[in-house]
Design a protein around this motif. Structure first.
Motif, short mmCIF file in Angstrom:
data_model
loop_
_atom_site.label_atom_id
_atom_site.label_comp_id
_atom_site.label_asym_id
_atom_site.label_seq_id
_atom_site.Cartn_x
_atom_site.Cartn_y
_atom_site.Cartn_z
N CYS A 184 -4.24 -2.21 -3.88
CA CYS A 184 -2.74 -1.94 -4.01
C CYS A 184 -1.86 -1.38 -4.71
O CYS A 184 -2.11 -0.82 -5.96
CB CYS A 184 -2.30 -3.93 -3.98
N SER A 187 0.79 -1.15 -0.02
CA SER A 187 -0.02 -0.46 0.38
C SER A 187 0.74 1.40 0.36
O SER A 187 1.96 1.04 0.05
CB SER A 187 -1.30 -0.81 1.20
N SER A 247 -0.85 -12.46 -0.40
CA SER A 247 -0.89 -11.06 -1.00
C SER A 247 -2.92 -10.98 -2.17
O SER A 247 -2.86 -10.58 -2.54
CB SER A 247 0.24 -10.72 -1.94
N MET A 287 -5.60 -9.17 -2.57
CA MET A 287 -5.79 -8.70 -3.85
C MET A 287 -7.09 -8.98 -4.67
O MET A 287 -7.93 -7.69 -4.61
CB MET A 287 -4.70 -8.40 -4.91
N TRP A 335 3.28 -5.29 1.62
CA TRP A 335 2.41 -6.18 2.94
C TRP A 335 3.09 -6.95 3.47
O TRP A 335 2.31 -7.77 5.30
CB TRP A 335 0.62 -6.55 1.93
#
Length: 110
Positions: free
Chosen positions: A99, A61, A78, A82, A71
């Motif tokens: 993201c 981010s 991940s 997302m 992250w």
């Protein structure tokens, strides 16, 4: 490592700055015209997975105070985050949504 024109184009973009998810979508659409939004989303997921699994980029981010913050999740976590955050939007994807990606040292040198 399985790379393709889409990953290569994104690596060029990542040389200059962080890339958000909408930019990934636009590069996928430009390099690989696809028949539906569903197939486009699938191709975006494949592209992001390739970049993360091959340590070419990190996902995270962007905040006003800290800039890019990874992250710190596994590739699977991940991708799941997302995907879930993208699906949770009740509107079209916009700049800065969901993201961002930053090139790794390896990604900067390919």
């Amino acid at each position: 490592m399985t790379r393709n024109a889409t990953v290569d184009e994104l690596l060029v973009h990542l040389l200059d700055d962080w890339v958000d998810l909408i930019e990934v979508v636009l590069v996928v659409k430009a390099t690989e015209p696809l028949p539906s939004e569903e197939s486009m989303a699938s191709r975006v997921t494949e592209t992001v997975t390739t970049m993360l699994e091959n340590d070419l980029a990190v996902i995270g981010s962007v905040t006003e105070t800290n800039g890019f913050v990874g992250w710190g999740l596994s590739v699977d976590e991940s991708i799941r985050r997302m995907h879930d955050d993208w699906r949770a939007l009740d509107r079209d994807l916009m700049m800065g949504d969901v993201c961002w990606f930053a090139a790794t040292e390896k990604g900067n040198h390919l």
